[in-house]
Design an enzyme around this catalytic site. Structure first.
Site, mmCIF file in Angstrom:
data_model
loop_
_atom_site.group_PDB
_atom_site.id
_atom_site.type_symbol
_atom_site.label_atom_id
_atom_site.label_comp_id
_atom_site.label_asym_id
_atom_site.label_seq_id
_atom_site.Cartn_x
_atom_site.Cartn_y
_atom_site.Cartn_z
ATOM 1 C CD1 TRP A 153 -0.182 -1.600 3.050
ATOM 2 C CD2 TRP A 153 0.690 0.404 3.215
ATOM 3 N NE1 TRP A 153 0.587 -1.676 4.069
ATOM 4 C CE2 TRP A 153 1.211 -0.302 4.270
ATOM 5 C CE3 TRP A 153 0.894 1.572 3.223
ATOM 6 C CZ2 TRP A 153 2.049 0.164 5.421
ATOM 7 C CZ3 TRP A 153 1.985 2.288 4.360
ATOM 8 C CH2 TRP A 153 2.233 1.684 5.244
ATOM 9 N NE ARG A 162 9.342 -1.415 -7.431
ATOM 10 C CZ ARG A 162 10.337 -0.736 -6.454
ATOM 11 N NH1 ARG A 162 10.931 0.236 -6.426
ATOM 12 N NH2 ARG A 162 10.293 -1.332 -5.250
ATOM 13 N N PRO A 178 -3.628 -5.778 -5.793
ATOM 14 C CG PRO A 178 -5.073 -4.246 -5.856
ATOM 15 C CD PRO A 178 -4.914 -5.478 -6.369
ATOM 16 C CD GLU A 253 12.660 -5.644 -5.322
ATOM 17 O OE1 GLU A 253 13.062 -5.131 -4.329
ATOM 18 O OE2 GLU A 253 13.014 -6.047 -6.457
ATOM 19 C CG LEU A 254 11.069 -9.892 0.300
ATOM 20 C CD1 LEU A 254 11.572 -11.311 0.857
ATOM 21 C CD2 LEU A 254 9.572 -10.058 0.098
ATOM 22 N NE ARG A 281 11.183 8.744 -0.863
ATOM 23 C CZ ARG A 281 10.794 7.647 -1.569
ATOM 24 N NH1 ARG A 281 10.003 7.984 -2.786
ATOM 25 N NH2 ARG A 281 11.646 6.835 -1.615
ATOM 26 C CD GLU A 384 10.706 -2.656 6.623
ATOM 27 O OE1 GLU A 384 10.240 -3.884 6.511
ATOM 28 O OE2 GLU A 384 11.160 -1.848 5.265
ATOM 29 C CB SER A 444 13.235 5.096 -5.759
ATOM 30 O OG SER A 444 13.329 4.428 -4.857
HETATM 31 P P1 ADP Z 1 2.729 -4.568 4.710
HETATM 32 O O1 ADP Z 1 3.191 -5.150 6.142
HETATM 33 O O2 ADP Z 1 3.755 -3.606 4.044
HETATM 34 O O3 ADP Z 1 1.298 -4.357 4.537
HETATM 35 P P2 ADP Z 1 2.435 -7.227 3.553
HETATM 36 O O4 ADP Z 1 3.570 -8.055 3.383
HETATM 37 O O5 ADP Z 1 1.508 -7.558 4.721
HETATM 38 O O6 ADP Z 1 3.134 -5.964 3.975
HETATM 39 O O7 ADP Z 1 1.491 -6.963 2.382
HETATM 40 C C1 ADP Z 1 1.830 -6.658 1.059
HETATM 41 C C2 ADP Z 1 0.772 -7.391 -0.065
HETATM 42 O O8 ADP Z 1 0.938 -8.799 0.399
HETATM 43 C C3 ADP Z 1 -0.529 -6.962 0.001
HETATM 44 O O9 ADP Z 1 -1.103 -6.971 -1.159
HETATM 45 C C4 ADP Z 1 -1.234 -7.898 1.143
HETATM 46 O O10 ADP Z 1 -2.591 -7.911 0.838
HETATM 47 C C5 ADP Z 1 -0.546 -9.181 0.750
HETATM 48 N N1 ADP Z 1 -0.386 -10.324 1.573
HETATM 49 C C6 ADP Z 1 -0.608 -10.110 3.211
HETATM 50 N N2 ADP Z 1 -0.545 -11.388 3.544
HETATM 51 C C7 ADP Z 1 -0.612 -12.141 2.643
HETATM 52 C C8 ADP Z 1 -0.234 -13.713 2.749
HETATM 53 N N3 ADP Z 1 -0.453 -14.424 3.763
HETATM 54 N N4 ADP Z 1 -0.399 -14.382 1.530
HETATM 55 C C9 ADP Z 1 -0.498 -13.580 0.263
HETATM 56 N N5 ADP Z 1 -0.424 -12.099 0.198
HETATM 57 C C10 ADP Z 1 -0.186 -11.699 1.599
#
Ligand code: ADP
Length: 480
Positions: A153, A162, A178, A253-254, A281, A384, A444
């Site tokens: 998000w 990208r 998304p 991209e973690l 930012r 993080e 970036s």
């Molecule tokens: P953040 O902590 O930045 O929200 P997440 O890794 O939870 O990061 O979420 C990034 C994306 O992964 C979002 O689109 C979210 O809906 C999706 N997501 C979260 N949990 C899972 C899951 N267990 N399996 C697949 N997709 C997921």
């Protein structure tokens, strides 16, 4: 942006459809809690329909001339830039960032479409003589096949373009999922791609509150050939494991835990400017955000004083207020998380220079915060932060700075402020990260390969490297 205003629909096979069970969920403005729209709440059956559409469109799109693919991407770039104010407003509304930052994201995000429109016609294979003299080796690139693209998000447009840009350039079809908090920008983008001439079924978007089962159902289907994910390391690990069952290509991209190193010879004006960008930012909600400020002890007090002065001048508020220079966090849970990290650091001896207490509602606000004397064992050094907290730890020697910088399982980005070329060269080789900013807080760039080492992921987005994530090759030996 007309179709996206139609409540409760998503794009599958070129049609704006409801979820099979007619479920919907609301999308809210994190600055006010106001409901902006309702979108379809897809279930596994909808996700599989989206994959059906991507599979059906795959051969036609792969056979579409690269020039045609390039022109669609270029038209999409032009259309976004024609409507950049609308896109910026939509990003601000669903994600919370101030107008100027949203405009920045539109320019950055759209650039991936332009860059990959230019790359689409440059995808090449190779011909070489067989070294043993048996004939000719021909290497032919080919699209990897139907892809699942999962976005977070924090940059609702740029994280989508990208992935979508290079995937389209390579000739892949896709299902895009998304983040639940910010689906509207992706829906608008899908609508715009259709307007730019993209055939039905090439890009399908599913919106859902049930990410885990919906994504699992797609990963269990052997027709899917690739997953590209941007998000947390925890979810990424699980997706890598699930991707193993059908031996999928993965791009991950973690998380990040970027060190920001300020040496005794640094231009402190530049370091402070860089710190403001690298830390505040997007309200600190970026995987490249500086997480640990390692500052030479001889300049630590001066750096802290100057940065605190700038931080106190930031104005926290909703994007609807043009005076706002920093927006909210994505939700109240994020506020509680950042607060817990700050409390832990303070309990371990950190000094609060400014900020440090959550802002009362409405909206999910946390004030920009500066901490000094942060113990390296604190949770916010290990994890993080994903929030506006600038944590300073002084160091004595270059060797100590490098050891501290690399003391993390992450390896995404690092920032270095120094004027010493020999030191820069040592750090370029010594820092275990995928991206380094020297005397800048903003790295970036659609033309450069974005991506991490270690547990920050695998694969690259952007640059000439980005498109290869969506390509396989077949090698043919033609006997002479
Ligand atoms: P953040 O902590 O930045 O929200 P997440 O890794 O939870 O990061 O979420 C990034 C994306 O992964 C979002 O689109 C979210 O809906 C999706 N997501 C979260 N949990 C899972 C899951 N267990 N399996 C697949 N997709 C997921």
């Amino acid at each position: 942006m007309t179709a996206t205003l139609e409540p409760g629909r998503m794009l599958i096979g070129g049609r704006w459809v409801e979820a099979a069970n007619a479920g919907t969920f609301p999308v809210t403005d994190p600055a006010t809690g106001r409901v902006l729209a309702t979108v379809a709440d897809a279930d596994t059956a909808d996700a599989l329909l989206a994959l059906d559409a991507a599979v059906d469109a795959a051969a036609g799109w792969a056979a579409t001339p690269a020039r045609t693919r390039a022109e669609i991407l270029r038209r999409a770039f032009d259309l976004i830039m024609d409507r950049q104010d609308d896109y910026a407003r939509l990003i601000s509304a669903e994600m919370g960032k101030p107008g100027a930052e949203a405009q920045g994201e539109v320019a950055y995000g759209a650039e991936f479409l332009r860059w990959y429109s230019e790359e689409a016609c440059r995808i090449a294979g190779r011909v070489q003589p067989d070294p043993e003299g048996r004939g000719t080796v021909v290497v032919t690139p080919r699209p990897v096949g139907p892809c699942l693209l999962i976005t977070p998000w924090n940059f609702p447009l740029a994280m989508a373009t990208r992935k979508i840009g290079p995937a389209l350039a390579a000739g892949c079809t896709m299902v895009v999922k998304p983040a639940e908090a910010t689906p509207l920008t992706t829906l608008a983008l899908a609508d715009l791609l259709t307007e730019a001439g993209l055939p039905a079924g090439v890009v399908n978007v599913i919106t859902t509150t049930r990410a885990q089962p919906v994504v699992a159902a797609l990963l269990e289907d052997p027709r899917l050939r690739k997953i590209s994910f941007t998000g947390s390391t925890t979810v990424g690990r699980s997706l890598i494991a699930q991707a193993g069952q059908h031996v999928l290509r993965t791009s991950m991209e973690l998380g990040g835990n970027a060190p920001f190193l300020v040496f005794d010879d640094a231009d402190l004006d530049a370091a402070v400017e860089g710190a403001m960008t690298a830390k505040f930012r997007n309200t600190g909600q970026a995987c490249t955000a500086a997480n640990r400020f390692l500052v030479h002890h001889s300049v630590a007090a001066e750096f802290t004083r100057r940065v605190a002065e700038r931080v106190e001048a930031l104005r926290l508020g909703p994007a609807s207020d043009p005076e706002s220079s920093m927006g909210p966090l994505i939700d109240d849970r994020a506020v509680r998380g950042v607060d817990a990290l700050v409390q832990d650091a303070v309990a371990r001896g950190a000094q609060v220079v400014t900020g440090g207490t959550p802002t009362p509602g409405p909206g999910s606000f946390y004030p920009p915060t500066v901490l000094t004397e942060v113990d390296p064992a604190s949770s916010l050094v290990r994890r993080e932060i994903f929030g506006p907290v600038l944590a300073i730890t002084p160091f004595q020697t270059d060797a100590e700075a490098l050891t501290l910088a690399n003391d993390t399982e992450y390896g995404l980005a690092a920032y270095v402020f120094t004027r010493d070329m020999a030191r820069i060269q040592t750090l370029m080789g010594g820092l275990q990260v995928g991206m380094v900013g020297i005397n800048t807080g903003l790295i970036s760039n659609a033309a450069a390969p974005f991506g991490g080492l270690k547990q920050s992921g695998n694969g690259k987005e952007g640059g000439i490297e980005g498109v290869s994530e969506y390509l396989s090759s077949t090698y043919t030996l033609i006997a002479s």
